[in-house]
Enzyme design. Structure first.
Site, PDB file in Angstrom:
ATOM      1  N   GLU A   1       0.830  -1.217   0.000  1.00  0.00           N
ATOM      2  CA  GLU A   1       0.000   0.000   0.000  1.00  0.00           C
ATOM      3  C   GLU A   1       0.864   1.266   0.000  1.00  0.00           C
ATOM      4  O   GLU A   1       0.343   2.362   0.203  1.00  0.00           O
ATOM      5  CB  GLU A   1      -0.930   0.018   1.235  1.00  0.00           C
ATOM      6  CG  GLU A   1      -1.851  -1.167   1.386  1.00  0.00           C
ATOM      7  CD  GLU A   1      -3.179  -1.047   0.626  1.00  0.00           C
ATOM      8  OE1 GLU A   1      -3.314  -0.082  -0.151  1.00  0.00           O
ATOM      9  OE2 GLU A   1      -4.029  -1.934   0.785  1.00  0.00           O
TER      10      GLU A   1
ATOM     11  N   HIS B   1      -3.381   1.428   8.660  1.00  0.00           N
ATOM     12  CA  HIS B   1      -4.439   0.613   8.039  1.00  0.00           C
ATOM     13  C   HIS B   1      -4.489  -0.748   8.714  1.00  0.00           C
ATOM     14  O   HIS B   1      -3.449  -1.376   8.934  1.00  0.00           O
ATOM     15  CB  HIS B   1      -4.147   0.464   6.539  1.00  0.00           C
ATOM     16  CG  HIS B   1      -4.898  -0.658   5.910  1.00  0.00           C
ATOM     17  ND1 HIS B   1      -6.275  -0.730   5.928  1.00  0.00           N
ATOM     18  CD2 HIS B   1      -4.477  -1.787   5.272  1.00  0.00           C
ATOM     19  CE1 HIS B   1      -6.651  -1.839   5.326  1.00  0.00           C
ATOM     20  NE2 HIS B   1      -5.586  -2.500   4.929  1.00  0.00           N
TER      21      HIS B   1
ATOM     22  N   HIS C   1     -13.055  -4.713   3.378  1.00  0.00           N
ATOM     23  CA  HIS C   1     -11.601  -4.825   3.459  1.00  0.00           C
ATOM     24  C   HIS C   1     -11.065  -4.368   4.823  1.00  0.00           C
ATOM     25  O   HIS C   1     -10.417  -5.155   5.511  1.00  0.00           O
ATOM     26  CB  HIS C   1     -10.956  -4.024   2.315  1.00  0.00           C
ATOM     27  CG  HIS C   1      -9.451  -4.004   2.357  1.00  0.00           C
ATOM     28  ND1 HIS C   1      -8.673  -3.634   1.305  1.00  0.00           N
ATOM     29  CD2 HIS C   1      -8.570  -4.298   3.352  1.00  0.00           C
ATOM     30  CE1 HIS C   1      -7.398  -3.715   1.618  1.00  0.00           C
ATOM     31  NE2 HIS C   1      -7.312  -4.115   2.856  1.00  0.00           N
TER      32      HIS C   1
HETATM   33  O1  2HA Z   1      -0.680  -5.117   3.835  1.00  0.00           O
HETATM   34  O2  2HA Z   1      -3.686  -5.078   4.427  1.00  0.00           O
HETATM   35  O3  2HA Z   1      -4.440  -3.931   2.206  1.00  0.00           O
HETATM   36  C1  2HA Z   1      -1.712  -5.997   3.598  1.00  0.00           C
HETATM   37  C2  2HA Z   1      -2.985  -5.252   3.477  1.00  0.00           C
HETATM   38  C3  2HA Z   1      -3.317  -4.729   2.159  1.00  0.00           C
HETATM   39 ZN    ZN Z   2      -5.652  -4.354   4.093  1.00  0.00          ZN
END
Ligand code: 2HA
Ligand code: ZN
Length: 271
Positions: free
Chosen positions: A117, A141, A213
């Protein structure tokens, strides 16, 4: 010698990242290599450290002028958060963007390929630097089970619906996540389409949910991004617990939510 052994300010920041990586794993939000963290560390390196030779150079898919010459700690692609927690410099890298903003060097400690990412994270840092100024240094994230579950329902993909619902579960959520949550419809992980949609949503929010996600938060400190996601997750759990018990939770009323605004100096909700 690792760069964190000679720079205690950087070591403290990397220790904060490791602490949060451990929380992501313990929460069950970071299966295998799920999630990634990037932090702008430009202010923490000495001039000599910032000029360390490139171990490897890589091109970026688009030019990022607002973060040209900036330095970042980024978690590595394929690396596990539980390993970032224990050995951050073996599972992440320090990178330096070129003056052109079109490429980056890996400068320390070893060649660890940054998260898949990375182009998205850097595009967000570039946007934040240009629009919010220098204090928003962190992109985090992760994959919180309860929040992802809610993105599987079409009703919650409508703008504002999920943010209002999560706010209404406990007063803390309105206070700790005052700009609510943005929703980004499904896009392929790591794609520029996902990055661009996220950047659009960051104009109004600090936390974005990616349909089916995960979750992405931006902030000044890595622990602050964790706290926002953790609080939203708490709200999601309360909602799901009530539903599992067979009833729709009442939620805080409009008056109860509005009562928090002057006391905690919150921005009013705009539909
Ligand atoms: O790094 O979460 O979105 C792995 C993830 C990709
Ligand atoms: Zn991810």
């Amino acid at each position: 010698m690792s760069i964190v052994e000679s720079n205690c300010t950087l070591a403290a920041r990397v220790a904060e990242i490791a602490e949060v990586a451990g929380y992501l794993w313990e929460r069950g939000w970071a299966e295998r290599n799920g999630g990634n963290i990037s932090v702008n560390v430009t202010d923490l390196l000495t001039r000599e450290e910032a000029e360390l030779p490139a171990l490897e150079t890589r091109h970026l898919p688009r030019r990022l002028p607002a973060v040209a010459k900036h330095l970042f700690f980024v978690t590595g692609t394929g690396k596990r958060m539980r390993d970032v927690a224990r050995r951050p410099m073996e599972n992440g890298a320090i990178i330096r963007l070129h003056p052109s903003g079109e490429a980056y060097d890996i400068i320390a400690d070893r060649i660890i390929s940054p998260t898949s990412e990375l182009p998205s994270h850097l595009a967000m840092h570039d946007y934040m630097r240009a629009v919010r100024g220098e204090n928003t240094k962190v992109v985090c994230h992760t994959h919180p089970t309860d929040l992802i579950a809610l993105t599987h329902h079409a009703r919650f993909l409508q703008p504002g619906v999920l943010g209002q619902l999560l706010w209404s579960m406990i007063p803390e959520t309105r206070i700790i996540v005052p700009r609510g949550v943005g929703i980004v419809p499904y896009e392929i992980p790591g794609s520029l389409a996902l990055a661009n949609a996220t950047i659009k949503a960051l104009a109004d929010h600090d936390v974005i949910l990616w349909e089916k996600h995960g979750c992405l938060a931006v902030g000044e400190e890595v622990i602050e991004t964790f706290d926002m996601i953790d609080t939203l997750s708490k709200s999601a759990q309360i909602y799901l617990c009530a539903r599992a018990a067979g009833f729709e939770p009442a939620g805080m009323s409009k008056e109860q939510l509005e009562g928090l605004v002057p006391v905690f100096h919150l921005p009013p909700w705009q539909d």
